[in-house]
Design an enzyme around this catalytic site. Sequence first.
Site: not given
Length: 523
Positions: A173, A195, A10, A72
């Site tokens: 994800e 999330d 991850d 990211k």
Amino acid sequence: MAEDVIIGIDLGTTNSCVSGVVDGQIRVFADENGDRIQASMVSFLEDGSVLVGNEARKEQVKDPRNTVYSAKRLIGRHFDSRVVQAARQQVPFEVVRGRNDVPLIEARGEQYGLPEISGMVLRRMRDIAEYNLGRPVSRAVVTVPANFNDTQRQMTKLAGGLAGLDVVRVVNEPTAAALAYGYGRHLSARVAVYDFGGGTFDITLLEVQRNVFEVLSTAGDSYLGGDDFDNRLAKYMLLGFQQQHGFPIEHDTVAVSRLKQVAERLKCELSERDRSAVSIRELARDAHGRPCDLTFQVDREAFNLRCKDIVQRTFSICDEALRDAGLKAADLDAVVLVGGSTRIPLVRDMVSGYFGRPAMSDINPVEVVAIGAAIQGAALNQEVFSEVTQTPLLIDVTPMSLGVRTVQGYFEKLIERNTSIPCEETRTFTTAQDAQTAVRLQIYQGESNVVDENVKLGELELYDLRPAGRGEVEIEVTFEVDTNGIIVVTARDRETGMEQGTRIKVSAGYSEEEVAEMMRRSQ
Ligand code: AMP
């Protein structure tokens, strides 16, 4: 058997986690200090060495200009994009314009591509896995947000390559999180994946039918997360300081950054107990240069009251996702929690209230995505492990529609969003002008009919067509999306059979030479 482990990584905005299925058991790998989570940070030191992960985070306070985080957010984006420009205002390190308008990070006189930074984080995760397994690892499943476009996925794969990893699959994800809970094996259901991380919030609604995962909708706020709770607590600490000492310190940047770190610690403590207190020595100096301390205490009730609105903001985003999917909260079969901020009891309570059911959190929400990726890795490896009688073969869908620009500036879709991958679509186009001998195909991803509102992925040209009247020469265009969501486009002159193809990779900003150079540097 262990040398064949395909690890699951991850690769998060704030933190990363690595897991693997070893001898039938799921393991989350810890580093030499026992840490199962690493900061997604890279710090370039004066002596030329590079620290990655939690060691890099320690450097951040000392040397923010040479410590890179949140790569990211920037990977696979254009330098002039809103996201990159906004980040440049916020981060203390240097983001500069590279060739082909890709953003580059500049630290200690060197420039690095974003895949190189993410590659360093992935290499650290690989090292941790190897340290635990005692043997080399060469293959990985890496997760990305469901809304990552083709370029962002390609760049993530490239980062894996730079870390010496063959990225056998790029998985969404939320799909990985649902997989960790067993959806995709025997279970068919509609699942919401909530999330809430350090700096971002995402809600994704998935329809799982045995092993097919369809993203029904996804929505998010890339600037809403754990940091907001820290900032809120830090604000109350600043007020507390002013009350105790009679002067404000909100412009003292060192004091404020110290307070934010303490605030994060207090916040995490409050997830475990009802009350938390801290005493900070010499936080600031008064007008006479005398050091002033701060003592501060807070209980969970006060924290909840002060932070309720932050959680409430996630629900307007959930409303949006439900509306897009044409669903009501009651239509969902399960709610899965992902991300460090879902450990806050207030968040759990409010999420359960919003969805009208208890959220699933028995798998550590910080590790659940890596665990799902590892399960997928084991399935690809056809490893049989105890809890699973039937290995899941996961099928994702295209997150956005794919197509080409028409002469009038419209978007002609070849592949609709939510098509199960792998998939392929061929369409025949003709020349638009008399005596036209070349055709330039511009490839886009997005949902708008107006092509300029979508994301351009690349282009390819077909030359030396037979000069003829408009509409007479036929060009066959094929779009293929592989199991990673990566796109290959080919164009063929039907008459001559001449073909031009492109993996959109080349036009994502880096030339093959630049990729080779990055590879060389990463060794
Ligand atoms: P992630 O991006 O998912 O790794 O989440 C990181 C965020 O989770 C940071 O803001 C952390 O402060 C927060 N976090 C981690 N553990 C806890 C905890 N026990 N209680 C509250 N927040 C936490």
